[in-house]
Structure formats: structure tokens, C-alpha cells
Design a protein around this motif. Structure first.
Motif, PDB file in Angstrom:
ATOM      1  N   UNK A 574     -19.003  21.598  -3.944  1.00 20.26           N
ATOM      2  CA  UNK A 574     -20.331  21.796  -4.509  1.00 20.26           C
ATOM      3  C   UNK A 574     -20.599  20.895  -5.709  1.00 20.26           C
ATOM      4  N   UNK A 575     -19.581  20.682  -6.573  1.00 15.19           N
ATOM      5  CA  UNK A 575     -19.770  19.911  -7.801  1.00 15.19           C
ATOM      6  C   UNK A 575     -19.856  18.408  -7.535  1.00 15.19           C
ATOM      7  N   UNK A 576     -19.191  17.934  -6.514  1.00 17.59           N
ATOM      8  CA  UNK A 576     -19.200  16.508  -6.169  1.00 17.59           C
ATOM      9  C   UNK A 576     -19.167  16.373  -4.648  1.00 17.59           C
ATOM     10  N   UNK A 577     -20.303  16.534  -4.011  1.00 18.55           N
ATOM     11  CA  UNK A 577     -20.343  16.656  -2.543  1.00 18.55           C
ATOM     12  C   UNK A 577     -19.840  15.417  -1.805  1.00 18.55           C
ATOM     13  N   UNK A 578     -18.995  15.667  -0.804  1.00 16.73           N
ATOM     14  CA  UNK A 578     -18.502  14.619   0.091  1.00 16.73           C
ATOM     15  C   UNK A 578     -19.028  14.780   1.511  1.00 16.73           C
ATOM     16  N   UNK A 579     -19.547  15.956   1.821  1.00 17.81           N
ATOM     17  CA  UNK A 579     -20.027  16.219   3.168  1.00 17.81           C
ATOM     18  C   UNK A 579     -21.143  17.258   3.110  1.00 17.81           C
ATOM     19  N   UNK A 580     -22.209  17.005   3.874  1.00 17.93           N
ATOM     20  CA  UNK A 580     -23.307  17.963   4.034  1.00 17.93           C
ATOM     21  C   UNK A 580     -23.415  18.298   5.515  1.00 17.93           C
ATOM     22  N   UNK A 581     -23.676  19.566   5.817  1.00 22.18           N
ATOM     23  CA  UNK A 581     -23.626  20.046   7.200  1.00 22.18           C
ATOM     24  C   UNK A 581     -24.888  20.847   7.529  1.00 22.18           C
ATOM     25  N   UNK A 582     -25.352  20.687   8.767  1.00 20.89           N
ATOM     26  CA  UNK A 582     -26.383  21.563   9.317  1.00 20.89           C
ATOM     27  C   UNK A 582     -25.884  22.061  10.666  1.00 20.89           C
ATOM     28  N   UNK A 583     -25.984  23.371  10.893  1.00 28.30           N
ATOM     29  CA  UNK A 583     -25.510  23.992  12.134  1.00 28.30           C
ATOM     30  C   UNK A 583     -26.644  24.815  12.733  1.00 28.30           C
TER      31      UNK A 583
END
Length: 678
Positions: A574-583
């Protein structure tokens, strides 16, 4: 009395003979001069024309098709290979009666009507000496039968040509797509010189989007041939230029993990790097085997795919449109802060419903008794519908439309994949234009919780989530990471502008913290156990079956395809995002089911991909056939290509709240009293 005859006149006869000789000689001389003039005309004045024509009868310029570029994942795993197959070919210069020849070859090569129709289309536009394929991917029986009668078909040859092979079958089908035979429509639009000697062209996916890079540049070869078209001597050659190799942003291991979550279920998952816009995984389930389409799919196999109720040909991640439900509440909440209608301390009292002034209709919260006093943080945590009903009433649909479009809703994302749906963010102009009706106040309320006519693709939800993770910095989703080859192409990785926001960076951080609490104590807490990193997320539930005002939702009375869709969006760490997802999990009974699918994807990317990466068997970094349970001799042969691009298309300009493909029981218009069960 005796009759006297005159004596023979030798002088007169000599004169007559001499005259006749002169006339004959003159005639001979005349025709000799005429012949000499004709020779002079042919040899001197028309030497260039007839010399060229003579050479063309024995010297030919044959096109050399370029090898198609390979496609790899971000780590060099081969995703699209080239494979040689035997092909029957002929040219118009070598065959006197083409129709008769094809008719005689029909039983020998087991030609289908689609094979014949495809050949007839190609031969019409081909050069006289260009060799045109009759049938691709001949099997041993075809070759054996033809070899016995080869002498009867001068000008018909069996050649080796390259075709496409997808070693991982269904796994990347919707992203990479496939190539297929060039059809009549494509023949009219392509550069025939550029595609001389080529039978295949990209149809969908990356194969279509980057056709220009993958195709390469054809070469040519000058050969001496006999009257039967057989090559006697090679005179000169210009080598073709191979197409560029493409390295995608996709990760093989992450794609496998995401695909496993949807195995046997209908839905889609999109994972992307929020900082660059790179798509790390894109799964649409169910999928299909793209190898069936390369050399031509049979009517039987195509009909089975086209008529399948689950519509495996449909790319749900890019083309599928769904009501986004509560997943859009973080973005919408920030809009309220932007326009100054609420702040983090703004509190409402939730009795379990909201009514517009002067209207007795109740827009119900998913919790019948309400949530009591609710501020922005709690509204996200418990997914309080009433809070956003109130906010939407204050903002109005015009400002909601302006704000939410900044996150990409109602617009195409610009992803480098074809046939993307734009989804729909409804507004008064849209309703008047498409339905010739005025906008109703209650429609604004439904849109505020991702229902009503509001629809979005999983890719749009992933992009909007990435923008939220970036504190408003925009990204454009893309699958191409690098192109290597003769043709230069620059890929842009990074942000593209910023959301116009009147708040501060602290507001983005507070919204992130609220989304973290959704996982820790709120509607997404089902995946919090044993977390070694923090997740910011939001669950969502989208109604499929409309429910009348005052009625209760009863799963027992619904069939499986009428159950609610489950959605989840999130990013980590959350503090330093490496991946964002939508399901999106079709008919998944709510957001908790979709949230559970996201956890293994987060875990693999953040914990396991470096220490214990998933790799295919016989992994290789260079081109060449990659075995994956299919032997070279088992590559599919078939009939003509039928494009499935239009299969299962959802009309986003009509009933935007319609369920995804295959769900025939979706309501024509969602119930105004939308129900959220996060």
C-alpha cells in the motif's frame, strides 16, 4: 490444198521466259526484303520487349516471405513461435487451366470448399509467376497421394513454409491473439508487395496490434525455371528482413497463477504496474486454443466455440463491460473532496436508506438497519451506500461525470490491444441521444454506487486503481515492453499527466489508509490472515437480477447465472505500490469471493516471483519450436479461417447494466433500489 503452219519463234519464247524469270526473281526479292524488314523490326526496334518476355519464360523473380518475429514475455519465455509446414502451391504461369487442376487436386489433397475459395481469392490478385498456396499444413497422407501423381500436375509443387505456433495454448490466447489466412477484405487493404509470398496476418491481440512490426520485409530470388515451373538454377537473391521480436510486459508465472484462480469459472483478472502502466497479467476465462485458427479452423470446431454459452472467444478483460459496484467508491469519494462537498470529517446519519427530497422512494443500503454515524473513512470501510447516495445528490451527475472520466471511465484506456470497449459513464446527454428521454434524479443515485447504466471493463478498473495508487498520476495500460529488430519502435513507460485535484497529497494518503482498513477490518478482511505486506483494496458486488422495491435477495430462487457478480480492486504494498489488480468473478455471489482470488496473485508477485518463479517446461530464450504437449505432426490442420472477433459483443450504448456474455437472464433495467453486499 496443203495448210502451212508458221515456224517456232525462238526469240519470242526466250523473251517470254526471261520476263517470267525476272517477275519470279522480283517476287522472291520482295519477300526476302519483307522478311529482312520483319527481322529488323523484331531484333532492332523491339529487342527490349521480346528479350524481356523471353527471359520471363525461363527467368523468374520469386518473392521470399520474411520470418515473423517471435513474441516473448518479460523474462524471455517464448509465447509465439514459428514452425515449418508443407504447403501445396502453384502459379498462373505454370498451369494452363487452373480450375481444372484444382478440381483434379480436390480428392488428392483433400481440399475443402474453404480451401478452394481461399485459393481463388489469392490467385486473383497474385502476380503471374508468384506461387500461391493451395493448402497449408499438408499431412503425410496428402503428400504421399500427391507424390504418386506429381507428373500429371506440372507447375504444382510441395514447398516448406513457416506458420505460427503458440506453445502455451489457452494461457495467453486473449492477449497474444493469433494469425490466420489473409481474407478477401484484408487483401483489398494490405500492401500486396509487402505481403508477397505471405499467407498469414494477425487477426486479434498483439498479433494484430503489432502486425507491422512482426511481419518484416519480403525479399526476392531470381531463378531459372523450365516449362514445368521447376527451378533449374538460382541466379540472384535479396534476403528478406525478419520481423521484430516483441518482449511483452506479461509475466508467465503471474499469468499462470491468475489463470489458476479462474479455472473452471467465468471472469477476468488484470494486474498492472501502477508506476509504468505495464500489464503484468491479463486473463479472461474461459479461454480457447489459438493454434486451431492458424491454418484454418473447421466449421465444427468454430461453431463449438462460437455457440458455447460461456463464450470463450470473448475477451472479458478488455471487451467485457460490467457494473463496477462499490469498487469505484474510493475514486468517487475523492471527487466529493475535490469539489468541496465533503471532507474527512463530514458525517451523515445512515438509517439504512436515502430518499430524495419530495420523493417517498427509498434507495436502500445493503445493511437494512443502517450504519449509524458515518464519515468518509467509515463509508469506505463498511461500504456504506447511503453516504454516497447523499454525496451524489449534492454533486449532481454533471460534476460526477467530469470527475470520474479523469480516471478513465466511459472512455477507452488506449491499451495496445484491439477491440477495446469503452464502457459507459451515463449522463443526461447520453440518455437523450440514445433513448430520447430526460435524465431522472434517481439515476444519479444508482450511478454513485456503480450501478444503473454505469459499466466498466476490468481493464478500466485496473487503470483507475493504478491512478489512485499513484496519487492521481495517470498511466496508459500497455502490454509491449520492448521491440527488437530492424524497425525502430519506442515504448513509453511512465505516467501521462495528472488528475486535476483541488485537495492535497494528504487526501490521497487518507484514501489509501481507508482502503487498507477495508482489508484489515472491513469488507475485504477475509484475506488479511498471514499478510507479510499491506494491501489497499475495495470490494464490490454488482447485481445481475433486478429486485423489486422492498423485496429481499434470495439466492435459492435464482439460477447460477442470475447470482451477483463479485469484484475486487486493490494495490500492494500500500505504501509503495508495485502491483494493482482488478478482479471480476461472474456470478461469484459478492466481493469476498473475488477478493480471495486476488490474494495468491499479490503473494506470487511480492513474495515468490524472485525466489521461486513459475517457469514452463523446456524454457528457452531463443526462437524455435517449444514443446508443450503437442508434437510437430499434431499441429492442427483444418479449413478456412472464420474470424470470431464479433462473437459475444456487448452493446455498451444500449442497456449498459446488462450482464456479461452468456448471461441471458440479465435485467433490461436494474432495480432503482440497488443492493450492495460487500
Amino acid at each position: 490444198m496443203k495448210q502451212h503452219f508458221p515456224l517456232k519463234n525462238a526469240q519470242q519464247e526466250k523473251r517470254i521466259y526471261r520476263n517470267r524469270v525476272m517477275i519470279s526473281f522480283g517476287i522472291v526479292i520482295f519477300f526476302m526484303l519483307l522478311l529482312v524488314c520483319r527481322y529488323a523490326y523484331l531484333q532492332i526496334f523491339n529487342f527490349e520487349t521480346f528479350s524481356t518476355a523471353s527471359d520471363q519464360n525461363r527467368i523468374r523473380l520469386q518473392p521470399l516471405a520474411p520470418a515473423r518475429g517471435y513474441i516473448y514475455d518479460r523474462n524471455g519465455v517464448l509465447l509465439a513461435d514459428n514452425y515449418p509446414v508443407f504447403t501445396a502451391t502453384l502459379s498462373r504461369a505454370d498451369v494452363k487451366d487452373i480450375d481444372q487442376t484444382i478440381e483434379q487436386l480436390k480428392p488428392i489433397l483433400d481440399l475443402s470448399e474453404e480451401d478452394i475459395q481461399g485459393f481463388q481469392s489469392r490467385i486473383k490478385t497474385a502476380r503471374r509467376t508468384e506461387r500461391v498456396s493451395i493448402k497449408l499444413n499438408l499431412n503425410e497422407s496428402d503428400i504421399a497421394r500427391f507424390s504418386e501423381v506429381k507428373y500429371q500436375f506440372p507447375g504444382v509443387n510441395i514447398e516448406t513454409q513457416m506458420t505460427r505456433y503458440y506453445p502455451h495454448g489457452e494461457l495467453f490466447a486473449h492477449v497474444i491473439g493469433y494469425v490466420g489466412r489473409i481474407n478477401d477484405k484484408e487483401l483489398k487493404s494490405i500492401d500486396k508487395d509487402l505481403y508477397a509470398g505471405t499467407n498469414l496476418i494477425g487477426k486479434i491481440g498483439v498479433e494484430k496490434s503489432y502486425e507491422e512490426l512482426l511481419h518484416g520485409v519480403p525479399g526476392n530470388e531470381s531463378v531459372e525455371a523450365d516449362a514445368f515451373g521447376n527451378v533449374l538454377r538460382h541466379l540472384g537473391r535479396k534476403d528478406p528482413v525478419r520481423g521484430n521480436d516483441l518482449f511483452l510486459s506479461l509475466d508467465y508465472g503471474l499469468q499462470v497463477v491468475a489463470s489458476e484462480q479462474l479455472a473452471g469459472r467465468r471472469g477476468a483478472i488484470v494486474a498492472m504496474n501502477p508506476k509504468t502502466g505495464e500489464i503484468l497479467a491479463l486473463v479472461s476465462s474461459p479461454s480457447f486454443n489459438p493454434n486451431l485458427f492458424v491454418t484454418g479452423i473447421s466449421h465444427k470446431n468454430y461453431s463449438a466455440l462460437r455457440d458455447n454459452l460461456d463464450q470463450p472467444l470473448y475477451n472479458r478483460a478488455v471487451q467485457g463491460v460490467y457494473p463496477p459496484g462499490s469498487t469505484i467508491k474510493p475514486m468517487f469519494g475523492l471527487g466529493g473532496i475535490h469539489y468541496g462537498y465533503v471532507d474527512w470529517d463530514t458525517t451523515i446519519s445512515d438509517p439504512g436508506y436515502f430518499s430524495l427530497p419530495g420523493d417517498s422512494h427509498r434507495f436502500r443500503d445493503h445493511k437494512k438497519t443502517g450504519h449509524g454515524a458515518v464519515d468518509m473513512h467509515k463509508a469506505q470501510n463498511v461500504s456504506c451506500d447511503t453516504y454516497f447516495y447523499v454525496l451524489s445528490y449534492r454533486m449532481g451527475i454533471e460534476k460526477m461525470d467530469t470527475w470520474m472520466r479523469q480516471f478513465g471511465f466511459g472512455e477507452k484506456t488506449g491499451v495496445d490491444l484491439p477491440s477495446e470497449s469503452s464502457g459507459l459513464y451515463p449522463n443526461p446527454d447520453w440518455k437523450m441521444r440514445t433513448r430520447n428521454a430526460k435524465w431522472l434524479r434517481g439515476e444519479t443515485i444508482s450511478v454513485s454506487i456503480g450501478q444503473g447504466a454505469f459499466t466498466a471493463t476490468p481493464l478500466q478498473l485496473a487503470m483507475a486503481t493504478a491512478i489512485t495508487a499513484n496519487h492521481g498520476n495517470k498511466v496508459i495500460p500497455h502490454v509491449l515492453r520492448e521491440s527488437r529488430g530492424a524497425k525502430s519502435f519506442q515504448v513509453h513507460n511512465g505516467t501521462h499527466g495528472k488528475i486535476e485535484f483541488n485537495g492535497s497529497d494528504e487526501d490521497w494518503i487518507k484514501m489509501r489508509d481507508a482502503m487498507v482498513d477495508v482489508i484489515q477490518t472491513g469488507t475485504g478482511r477475509g484475506i488479511r490472515g498471514g499478510l507479510q505486506y499491506s494491501i489497499a483494496g475495495k470490494t464490490g458486488t454488482a447485481q445481475v437480477k433486478s429486485i423489486a422495491q422492498g423485496k429481499r435477495y434470495n439466492e435459492a430462487l435464482l439460477n447460477e447465472r442470475q447470482l451477483d457478480h463479485g469484484l475486487f480492486v486493490g494495490f500492494a504494498p500500500a505504501e509503495s505500490p508495485e502491483i494493482a489488480i482488478a478482479v471480476i468473478l461472474e456470478n461469484g455471489r459478492g466481493g469476498s469471493a473475488a477478493t480471495a482470488l486476488a490474494r495468491p496473485i499479490f503473494d506470487y508477485w511480492l513474495l515468490h516471483k524472485d525466489k521461486n518463479p513459475v517457469r514452463p517446461h523446456n524454457h528457452q530464450l531463443s526462437g524455435g519450436l517449444m514443446t508443450a504437449g503437442i508434437k510437430p505432426g499434431e499441429l492442427p490442420s483444418g479449413e478456412s479461417l472464420l474470424s470470431p472477433n464479433a462473437a459475444g459483443t456487448t452493446n455498451t450504448s444500449d442497456n449498459a447494466a446488462a450482464s456479461p456474455p452468456g448471461n441471458a437472464s440479465a435485467p433490461a433495467t436494474p432495480a432503482p433500489a440497488s443492493i450492495e453486499r460487500d
